[in-house]
Motif scaffolding. Sequence first.
Motif, PDB file in Angstrom:
ATOM      1  N   PRO A 150       0.819  -1.220   0.000  1.00 40.70           N
ATOM      2  CA  PRO A 150       0.000   0.000   0.000  1.00 40.70           C
ATOM      3  C   PRO A 150       0.846   1.260   0.000  1.00 40.70           C
ATOM      4  O   PRO A 150       1.977   1.264   0.467  1.00 40.70           O
ATOM      5  N   ASP A 151       0.242   2.309  -0.534  1.00 40.82           N
ATOM      6  CA  ASP A 151       0.930   3.577  -0.727  1.00 40.82           C
ATOM      7  C   ASP A 151       0.263   4.613   0.181  1.00 40.82           C
ATOM      8  O   ASP A 151      -0.955   4.597   0.359  1.00 40.82           O
ATOM      9  N   ALA A 152       1.055   5.510   0.716  1.00 47.42           N
ATOM     10  CA  ALA A 152       0.531   6.493   1.672  1.00 47.42           C
ATOM     11  C   ALA A 152      -0.458   7.462   1.032  1.00 47.42           C
ATOM     12  O   ALA A 152      -1.215   8.122   1.735  1.00 47.42           O
ATOM     13  N   ASN A 153      -0.452   7.546  -0.282  1.00 45.98           N
ATOM     14  CA  ASN A 153      -1.344   8.502  -0.923  1.00 45.98           C
ATOM     15  C   ASN A 153      -2.332   7.816  -1.852  1.00 45.98           C
ATOM     16  O   ASN A 153      -2.635   8.287  -2.943  1.00 45.98           O
ATOM     17  N   GLU A 154      -2.832   6.714  -1.339  1.00 43.09           N
ATOM     18  CA  GLU A 154      -3.788   5.899  -2.068  1.00 43.09           C
ATOM     19  C   GLU A 154      -5.119   6.028  -1.319  1.00 43.09           C
ATOM     20  O   GLU A 154      -5.128   6.172  -0.097  1.00 43.09           O
ATOM     21  N   GLY A 155      -6.229   5.952  -2.033  1.00 43.20           N
ATOM     22  CA  GLY A 155      -7.530   6.075  -1.365  1.00 43.20           C
ATOM     23  C   GLY A 155      -7.852   4.874  -0.486  1.00 43.20           C
ATOM     24  O   GLY A 155      -7.268   3.799  -0.648  1.00 43.20           O
ATOM     25  N   LEU A 156      -8.796   5.056   0.404  1.00 48.10           N
ATOM     26  CA  LEU A 156      -9.153   4.017   1.375  1.00 48.10           C
ATOM     27  C   LEU A 156      -9.566   2.697   0.709  1.00 48.10           C
ATOM     28  O   LEU A 156      -9.114   1.632   1.115  1.00 48.10           O
ATOM     29  N   SER A 214     -11.088  11.630   1.256  1.00 44.34           N
ATOM     30  CA  SER A 214     -11.105  12.186   2.600  1.00 44.34           C
ATOM     31  C   SER A 214     -11.977  13.433   2.673  1.00 44.34           C
ATOM     32  O   SER A 214     -12.065  14.201   1.728  1.00 44.34           O
ATOM     33  N   ASP A 215     -12.638  13.617   3.827  1.00 49.10           N
ATOM     34  CA  ASP A 215     -13.357  14.874   4.007  1.00 49.10           C
ATOM     35  C   ASP A 215     -12.415  15.918   4.608  1.00 49.10           C
ATOM     36  O   ASP A 215     -12.818  16.957   5.084  1.00 49.10           O
ATOM     37  N   LYS A 216     -11.117  15.585   4.582  1.00 50.93           N
ATOM     38  CA  LYS A 216     -10.070  16.515   4.994  1.00 50.93           C
ATOM     39  C   LYS A 216     -10.268  17.065   6.409  1.00 50.93           C
ATOM     40  O   LYS A 216     -10.388  18.259   6.612  1.00 50.93           O
ATOM     41  N   THR A 217     -10.349  16.165   7.378  1.00 57.30           N
ATOM     42  CA  THR A 217     -10.348  16.592   8.774  1.00 57.30           C
ATOM     43  C   THR A 217      -9.145  17.513   8.952  1.00 57.30           C
ATOM     44  O   THR A 217      -8.014  17.112   8.690  1.00 57.30           O
ATOM     45  N   PHE A 266     -15.956   7.021   2.774  1.00 60.58           N
ATOM     46  CA  PHE A 266     -16.258   5.589   2.624  1.00 60.58           C
ATOM     47  C   PHE A 266     -15.882   4.793   3.882  1.00 60.58           C
ATOM     48  O   PHE A 266     -16.008   3.579   3.900  1.00 60.58           O
ATOM     49  N   GLY A 267     -15.395   5.493   4.890  1.00 57.60           N
ATOM     50  CA  GLY A 267     -14.801   4.795   6.024  1.00 57.60           C
ATOM     51  C   GLY A 267     -15.710   4.636   7.228  1.00 57.60           C
ATOM     52  O   GLY A 267     -15.253   4.790   8.364  1.00 57.60           O
ATOM     53  N   ILE A 268     -16.983   4.274   6.985  1.00 59.78           N
ATOM     54  CA  ILE A 268     -17.909   4.147   8.126  1.00 59.78           C
ATOM     55  C   ILE A 268     -17.416   3.061   9.080  1.00 59.78           C
ATOM     56  O   ILE A 268     -17.312   3.266  10.293  1.00 59.78           O
ATOM     57  N   GLU A 269     -17.046   1.918   8.501  1.00 60.36           N
ATOM     58  CA  GLU A 269     -16.595   0.794   9.331  1.00 60.36           C
ATOM     59  C   GLU A 269     -15.211   1.078   9.940  1.00 60.36           C
ATOM     60  O   GLU A 269     -14.960   0.805  11.114  1.00 60.36           O
ATOM     61  N   THR A 270     -14.322   1.628   9.122  1.00 63.21           N
ATOM     62  CA  THR A 270     -12.964   1.874   9.627  1.00 63.21           C
ATOM     63  C   THR A 270     -12.994   2.936  10.729  1.00 63.21           C
ATOM     64  O   THR A 270     -12.268   2.843  11.715  1.00 63.21           O
ATOM     65  N   ARG A 271     -13.846   3.929  10.575  1.00 66.89           N
ATOM     66  CA  ARG A 271     -13.949   4.984  11.594  1.00 66.89           C
ATOM     67  C   ARG A 271     -14.419   4.408  12.939  1.00 66.89           C
ATOM     68  O   ARG A 271     -13.912   4.747  13.996  1.00 66.89           O
TER      69      ARG A 271
END
Length: 323
Positions: free
Chosen positions: A156-162, A208-211, A271-276
Amino acid sequence: MLFCLIFIFRNAASDYPPLTLDYYKSTCPTVFEIVRKEMECAVLSDPRNAALVVRLHMHDCFVQGCDGSVLLDDTIDLQGEKKASENIHSLKGFRLIDRIKNMLESECPGIVSCADILTIAARDAVILVGGPYWDVPLGRKDSRTASLELANSNLPDANEGLLSILSKFIYQGLSVTDTVALLGSHTIGMARCVNFRPRIYGDFEATSDKTPISEAYLSNLKSICPTVGGDKNITAMDNVTPNLFDNSFYLTLVRGEGLLNSDQEMYSSVFGIETRKLVNKFAEDPIAFFQQFSESMVKMGNITNSDSFVTGEVRRNCRFVNT
Ligand code: HEM
Protein backbone atom coordinates in the motif's frame (compact mmCIF):
# COMPACT_ATOMS: atom_id res chain seq x y z
CA MET A 1 -18.62 -1.20 -2.41
CA LEU A 2 -16.74 -3.45 -0.05
CA PHE A 3 -18.89 -6.36 -1.18
CA CYS A 4 -17.31 -5.98 -4.63
CA LEU A 5 -13.90 -6.30 -3.06
CA ILE A 6 -14.81 -9.70 -1.68
CA PHE A 7 -14.76 -11.06 -5.25
CA ILE A 8 -11.06 -10.46 -5.51
CA PHE A 9 -10.39 -12.07 -2.14
CA ARG A 10 -7.56 -14.52 -2.41
CA ASN A 11 -7.32 -17.21 0.21
CA ALA A 12 -3.65 -16.60 0.73
CA ALA A 13 -3.39 -18.16 4.15
CA SER A 14 -2.88 -21.67 2.85
CA ASP A 15 -2.98 -24.51 5.36
CA TYR A 16 -0.30 -26.48 3.61
CA PRO A 17 1.57 -27.57 5.63
CA PRO A 18 0.32 -26.07 8.89
CA LEU A 19 2.68 -23.87 10.86
CA THR A 20 3.21 -25.01 14.44
CA LEU A 21 4.23 -23.38 17.71
CA ASP A 22 6.87 -25.99 18.57
CA TYR A 23 8.39 -26.38 15.11
CA TYR A 24 12.00 -25.91 16.32
CA LYS A 25 11.52 -27.64 19.68
CA SER A 26 13.95 -30.45 18.96
CA THR A 27 16.02 -28.92 16.13
CA CYS A 28 16.77 -25.49 17.58
CA PRO A 29 15.36 -25.13 21.09
CA THR A 30 17.19 -21.82 21.72
CA VAL A 31 15.70 -20.03 18.71
CA PHE A 32 13.42 -17.73 20.75
CA GLU A 33 16.18 -16.89 23.22
CA ILE A 34 18.64 -15.98 20.47
CA VAL A 35 16.22 -13.80 18.54
CA ARG A 36 15.07 -12.07 21.73
CA LYS A 37 18.61 -11.31 22.88
CA GLU A 38 19.59 -9.72 19.56
CA MET A 39 16.35 -7.75 19.39
CA GLU A 40 16.84 -6.52 22.95
CA CYS A 41 20.30 -5.14 22.12
CA ALA A 42 19.04 -3.56 18.92
CA VAL A 43 15.97 -1.89 20.42
CA LEU A 44 17.90 -0.74 23.47
CA SER A 45 20.46 0.97 21.24
CA ASP A 46 17.72 2.52 19.07
CA PRO A 47 13.96 1.98 19.54
CA ARG A 48 13.45 2.72 15.82
CA ASN A 49 14.85 -0.76 15.17
CA ALA A 50 11.57 -2.18 16.48
CA ALA A 51 9.64 -0.27 13.81
CA LEU A 52 12.05 -1.29 11.05
CA VAL A 53 11.60 -4.99 11.75
CA VAL A 54 7.80 -4.84 12.02
CA ARG A 55 7.60 -3.09 8.64
CA LEU A 56 10.08 -5.51 7.09
CA HIS A 57 7.88 -8.43 8.16
CA MET A 58 4.77 -6.80 6.67
CA HIS A 59 6.51 -6.04 3.38
CA ASP A 60 7.66 -9.66 3.27
CA CYS A 61 4.20 -11.13 3.86
CA PHE A 62 2.41 -8.96 1.27
CA VAL A 63 4.60 -10.28 -1.57
CA GLN A 64 4.42 -14.04 -2.30
CA GLY A 65 3.47 -14.63 1.36
CA CYS A 66 5.87 -14.60 4.31
CA ASP A 67 8.81 -16.29 2.62
CA GLY A 68 11.77 -14.00 3.25
CA SER A 69 11.63 -12.78 -0.38
CA VAL A 70 12.01 -9.17 0.76
CA LEU A 71 15.44 -9.98 2.20
CA LEU A 72 16.97 -11.10 -1.09
CA ASP A 73 19.60 -8.88 -2.69
CA ASP A 74 19.69 -8.25 -6.43
CA THR A 75 22.07 -10.59 -8.24
CA ILE A 76 22.73 -11.40 -11.90
CA ASP A 77 20.17 -14.20 -11.68
CA LEU A 78 17.61 -12.65 -9.39
CA GLN A 79 15.80 -9.34 -9.21
CA GLY A 80 14.92 -8.62 -5.59
CA GLU A 81 12.17 -6.47 -4.08
CA LYS A 82 14.36 -3.86 -2.44
CA LYS A 83 13.96 -1.43 -5.35
CA ALA A 84 10.14 -1.52 -5.30
CA SER A 85 8.57 1.92 -4.94
CA GLU A 86 7.50 1.38 -1.29
CA ASN A 87 10.84 -0.21 -0.32
CA ILE A 88 13.56 1.82 -1.98
CA HIS A 89 15.30 4.38 0.30
CA SER A 90 12.84 3.36 2.97
CA LEU A 91 12.93 -0.27 4.06
CA LYS A 92 15.68 -0.97 6.58
CA GLY A 93 16.70 -3.47 9.25
CA PHE A 94 18.42 -5.94 6.91
CA ARG A 95 21.69 -5.93 8.84
CA LEU A 96 19.88 -6.66 12.07
CA ILE A 97 18.25 -9.72 10.48
CA ASP A 98 21.68 -10.77 9.13
CA ARG A 99 23.05 -10.58 12.67
CA ILE A 100 20.28 -12.77 14.07
CA LYS A 101 20.70 -15.23 11.19
CA ASN A 102 24.46 -15.50 11.84
CA MET A 103 23.87 -16.25 15.51
CA LEU A 104 21.33 -18.94 14.60
CA GLU A 105 23.58 -20.45 11.94
CA SER A 106 26.33 -20.94 14.48
CA GLU A 107 23.90 -22.46 17.00
CA CYS A 108 21.72 -24.59 14.68
CA PRO A 109 23.06 -24.46 11.10
CA GLY A 110 20.58 -24.74 8.25
CA ILE A 111 17.54 -25.04 10.48
CA VAL A 112 15.73 -21.72 11.03
CA SER A 113 14.30 -19.99 7.96
CA CYS A 114 14.77 -16.27 7.41
CA ALA A 115 10.99 -15.90 7.10
CA ASP A 116 10.54 -17.39 10.58
CA ILE A 117 13.32 -15.17 11.97
CA LEU A 118 11.48 -12.10 10.66
CA THR A 119 8.20 -13.27 12.19
CA ILE A 120 9.69 -13.91 15.64
CA ALA A 121 11.75 -10.71 15.51
CA ALA A 122 8.65 -8.64 14.66
CA ARG A 123 6.77 -10.12 17.64
CA ASP A 124 9.72 -9.38 19.94
CA ALA A 125 10.06 -5.88 18.51
CA VAL A 126 6.49 -5.10 19.49
CA ILE A 127 6.93 -6.45 23.02
CA LEU A 128 10.18 -4.54 23.55
CA VAL A 129 8.49 -1.20 22.92
CA GLY A 130 5.55 -1.96 25.20
CA GLY A 131 3.17 -3.90 22.95
CA PRO A 132 1.40 -7.24 23.41
CA TYR A 133 2.78 -10.78 23.36
CA TRP A 134 1.46 -13.47 21.04
CA ASP A 135 2.55 -17.01 20.19
CA VAL A 136 4.24 -17.28 16.81
CA PRO A 137 3.41 -20.26 14.58
CA LEU A 138 6.57 -21.43 12.75
CA GLY A 139 7.76 -23.62 9.90
CA ARG A 140 7.88 -21.19 6.96
CA LYS A 141 10.32 -21.87 4.15
CA ASP A 142 12.42 -19.24 2.38
CA SER A 143 11.61 -18.61 -1.26
CA ARG A 144 14.10 -19.08 -4.05
CA THR A 145 12.40 -16.24 -5.91
CA ALA A 146 11.33 -12.65 -5.34
CA SER A 147 8.90 -10.43 -7.22
CA LEU A 148 9.62 -6.78 -7.85
CA GLU A 149 6.39 -6.62 -9.82
CA LEU A 150 4.23 -7.90 -6.94
CA ALA A 151 6.10 -5.66 -4.49
CA ASN A 152 5.17 -2.69 -6.69
CA SER A 153 1.54 -3.70 -6.94
CA ASN A 154 0.71 -5.27 -3.56
CA LEU A 155 2.26 -2.87 -1.08
CA PRO A 156 0.00 0.00 0.00
CA ASP A 157 0.93 3.58 -0.73
CA ALA A 158 0.53 6.49 1.67
CA ASN A 159 -1.34 8.50 -0.92
CA GLU A 160 -3.79 5.90 -2.07
CA GLY A 161 -7.53 6.08 -1.37
CA LEU A 162 -9.15 4.02 1.38
CA LEU A 163 -10.94 1.52 -0.88
CA SER A 164 -7.82 0.77 -2.84
CA ILE A 165 -5.90 0.17 0.39
CA LEU A 166 -8.61 -2.06 1.82
CA SER A 167 -8.67 -4.09 -1.40
CA LYS A 168 -4.94 -4.77 -1.00
CA PHE A 169 -5.50 -6.17 2.48
CA ILE A 170 -8.56 -8.18 1.47
CA TYR A 171 -6.52 -9.65 -1.40
CA GLN A 172 -4.15 -11.00 1.25
CA GLY A 173 -7.06 -12.55 3.15
CA LEU A 174 -7.08 -9.81 5.79
CA SER A 175 -10.35 -8.18 6.89
CA VAL A 176 -11.17 -4.52 7.43
CA THR A 177 -10.73 -5.13 11.17
CA ASP A 178 -7.30 -6.66 10.53
CA THR A 179 -6.37 -3.66 8.38
CA VAL A 180 -7.25 -1.05 10.99
CA ALA A 181 -5.61 -3.08 13.77
CA LEU A 182 -2.39 -3.73 11.83
CA LEU A 183 -2.16 -0.09 10.86
CA GLY A 184 -1.81 0.52 14.61
CA SER A 185 1.87 -0.39 13.97
CA HIS A 186 2.21 3.26 12.98
CA THR A 187 2.19 3.98 16.72
CA ILE A 188 5.95 3.48 16.34
CA GLY A 189 8.38 4.55 13.66
CA MET A 190 8.93 7.41 11.29
CA ALA A 191 7.87 8.56 7.85
CA ARG A 192 9.77 10.62 5.32
CA CYS A 193 8.67 14.01 4.07
CA VAL A 194 8.20 12.65 0.56
CA ASN A 195 5.39 10.48 1.91
CA PHE A 196 3.56 13.05 4.04
CA ARG A 197 4.06 16.18 1.89
CA PRO A 198 0.78 15.62 -0.03
CA ARG A 199 -1.04 15.44 3.31
CA ILE A 200 0.31 18.68 4.76
CA TYR A 201 0.03 20.72 1.58
CA GLY A 202 -3.41 19.31 0.73
CA ASP A 203 -2.44 17.72 -2.59
CA PHE A 204 -4.64 14.72 -2.12
CA GLU A 205 -7.79 14.24 -4.11
CA ALA A 206 -8.98 10.96 -2.69
CA THR A 207 -12.00 10.32 -0.55
CA SER A 208 -11.10 12.19 2.60
CA ASP A 209 -13.36 14.87 4.01
CA LYS A 210 -10.07 16.52 4.99
CA THR A 211 -10.35 16.59 8.77
CA PRO A 212 -8.23 19.71 9.36
CA ILE A 213 -4.85 19.36 11.07
CA SER A 214 -4.32 21.83 13.92
CA GLU A 215 -2.38 24.95 12.86
CA ALA A 216 0.45 24.43 15.36
CA TYR A 217 1.03 20.83 14.32
CA LEU A 218 0.78 21.71 10.65
CA SER A 219 3.33 24.49 10.85
CA ASN A 220 5.73 22.19 12.70
CA LEU A 221 5.33 19.60 9.94
CA LYS A 222 5.87 22.23 7.26
CA SER A 223 9.11 23.27 8.94
CA ILE A 224 10.31 19.67 8.69
CA CYS A 225 8.97 19.16 5.19
CA PRO A 226 9.16 22.13 2.80
CA THR A 227 7.24 22.17 -0.49
CA VAL A 228 10.47 21.48 -2.35
CA GLY A 229 13.48 19.52 -1.07
CA GLY A 230 14.00 17.73 2.23
CA ASP A 231 12.40 14.55 0.90
CA LYS A 232 14.36 12.41 3.33
CA ASN A 233 13.50 14.45 6.45
CA ILE A 234 11.63 12.31 8.92
CA THR A 235 9.10 12.68 11.67
CA ALA A 236 7.14 10.28 13.88
CA MET A 237 3.76 8.95 12.79
CA ASP A 238 2.57 9.04 16.41
CA ASN A 239 3.40 12.54 17.55
CA VAL A 240 2.68 11.85 21.24
CA THR A 241 4.45 8.60 22.17
CA PRO A 242 6.58 7.77 19.10
CA ASN A 243 8.68 5.06 20.75
CA LEU A 244 5.91 3.36 22.67
CA PHE A 245 3.61 0.71 21.28
CA ASP A 246 0.25 1.94 22.54
CA ASN A 247 -3.11 3.06 21.12
CA SER A 248 -2.18 6.72 20.85
CA PHE A 249 -1.91 6.43 17.05
CA TYR A 250 -5.71 6.09 16.92
CA LEU A 251 -6.12 9.16 19.10
CA THR A 252 -4.03 11.12 16.59
CA LEU A 253 -6.48 10.05 13.87
CA VAL A 254 -9.46 11.14 15.96
CA ARG A 255 -7.77 14.55 16.41
CA GLY A 256 -7.22 14.74 12.64
CA GLU A 257 -3.47 14.55 13.11
CA GLY A 258 -2.70 11.40 11.13
CA LEU A 259 0.61 12.03 9.39
CA LEU A 260 -0.07 10.01 6.26
CA ASN A 261 -3.12 10.49 4.07
CA SER A 262 -3.68 6.73 4.22
CA ASP A 263 -3.72 6.83 8.03
CA GLN A 264 -6.15 9.73 8.25
CA GLU A 265 -8.38 8.14 5.62
CA MET A 266 -9.20 5.34 8.08
CA TYR A 267 -11.00 7.95 10.18
CA SER A 268 -11.96 10.68 7.74
CA SER A 269 -12.85 9.04 4.45
CA VAL A 270 -16.48 9.31 3.43
CA PHE A 271 -16.26 5.59 2.62
CA GLY A 272 -14.80 4.79 6.02
CA ILE A 273 -17.91 4.15 8.13
CA GLU A 274 -16.60 0.79 9.33
CA THR A 275 -12.96 1.87 9.63
CA ARG A 276 -13.95 4.98 11.59
CA LYS A 277 -15.89 2.83 14.07
CA LEU A 278 -12.81 0.64 14.54
CA VAL A 279 -10.50 3.65 14.97
CA ASN A 280 -12.86 4.99 17.67
CA LYS A 281 -12.97 1.58 19.36
CA PHE A 282 -9.18 1.18 19.46
CA ALA A 283 -8.74 4.81 20.57
CA GLU A 284 -11.07 4.18 23.51
CA ASP A 285 -9.99 0.67 24.42
CA PRO A 286 -6.26 -0.16 24.41
CA ILE A 287 -6.92 -3.74 25.53
CA ALA A 288 -9.22 -4.36 22.56
CA PHE A 289 -6.50 -2.95 20.30
CA PHE A 290 -3.80 -5.20 21.76
CA GLN A 291 -6.02 -8.29 21.45
CA GLN A 292 -6.99 -7.57 17.88
CA PHE A 293 -3.46 -6.55 16.90
CA SER A 294 -2.01 -9.85 18.20
CA GLU A 295 -4.66 -11.86 16.37
CA SER A 296 -4.15 -9.92 13.13
CA MET A 297 -0.36 -10.22 13.29
CA VAL A 298 -0.69 -14.01 13.51
CA LYS A 299 -3.07 -13.91 10.55
CA MET A 300 -0.68 -11.75 8.53
CA GLY A 301 2.26 -13.98 9.51
CA ASN A 302 0.32 -17.01 8.27
CA ILE A 303 0.05 -15.67 4.72
CA THR A 304 2.00 -18.31 2.91
CA ASN A 305 2.05 -19.68 -0.59
CA SER A 306 2.26 -23.39 -1.15
CA ASP A 307 5.11 -22.90 -3.65
CA SER A 308 7.47 -21.88 -0.89
CA PHE A 309 6.84 -25.20 0.87
CA VAL A 310 7.49 -27.18 -2.30
CA THR A 311 10.43 -25.31 -3.81
CA GLY A 312 11.53 -23.33 -0.75
CA GLU A 313 14.54 -23.84 1.48
CA VAL A 314 16.22 -22.63 4.64
CA ARG A 315 18.64 -20.03 3.35
CA ARG A 316 22.10 -19.99 4.90
CA ASN A 317 22.36 -16.26 4.18
CA CYS A 318 19.08 -14.34 4.14
CA ARG A 319 20.30 -12.17 1.24
CA PHE A 320 20.94 -15.00 -1.22
CA VAL A 321 19.33 -18.26 -2.24
CA ASN A 322 21.44 -21.33 -1.48
CA THR A 323 23.58 -22.45 -4.38
C1 HEM B 1 -2.63 1.29 5.03
C2 HEM B 1 -1.58 0.60 4.76
C3 HEM B 1 -0.20 1.13 4.98
C4 HEM B 1 0.41 2.15 4.35
C5 HEM B 1 -0.13 3.00 3.21
C6 HEM B 1 1.72 2.30 4.95
C7 HEM B 1 2.65 3.21 4.56
C8 HEM B 1 3.80 3.51 5.27
C9 HEM B 1 4.71 4.56 4.95
C10 HEM B 1 4.59 5.48 3.77
C11 HEM B 1 5.66 4.57 5.90
C12 HEM B 1 6.85 5.52 5.99
C13 HEM B 1 7.98 5.02 5.13
C14 HEM B 1 8.99 6.09 4.83
O1 HEM B 1 8.62 7.25 4.75
O2 HEM B 1 10.16 5.73 4.62
C15 HEM B 1 5.37 3.51 6.83
C16 HEM B 1 6.11 3.22 7.92
C17 HEM B 1 5.86 2.15 8.75
N1 HEM B 1 4.89 1.17 8.56
FE1 HEM B 1 3.35 1.29 7.28
N2 HEM B 1 1.85 1.37 5.93
C18 HEM B 1 0.71 0.63 5.98
C19 HEM B 1 0.45 -0.45 6.81
C20 HEM B 1 1.36 -0.96 7.68
C21 HEM B 1 1.23 -2.22 8.37
C22 HEM B 1 0.06 -3.19 8.17
C23 HEM B 1 2.31 -2.36 9.17
C24 HEM B 1 2.69 -3.49 10.08
C25 HEM B 1 1.94 -4.51 10.39
C26 HEM B 1 3.12 -1.18 9.00
C27 HEM B 1 4.26 -0.89 9.70
C28 HEM B 1 5.00 0.27 9.56
C29 HEM B 1 6.04 0.69 10.48
C30 HEM B 1 6.43 -0.01 11.76
C31 HEM B 1 6.58 1.85 9.96
C32 HEM B 1 7.75 2.67 10.51
C33 HEM B 1 9.04 2.24 9.83
C34 HEM B 1 10.22 3.14 10.15
O3 HEM B 1 10.31 3.76 11.20
O4 HEM B 1 11.10 3.21 9.26
N3 HEM B 1 2.53 -0.37 8.08
N4 HEM B 1 4.23 2.86 6.40
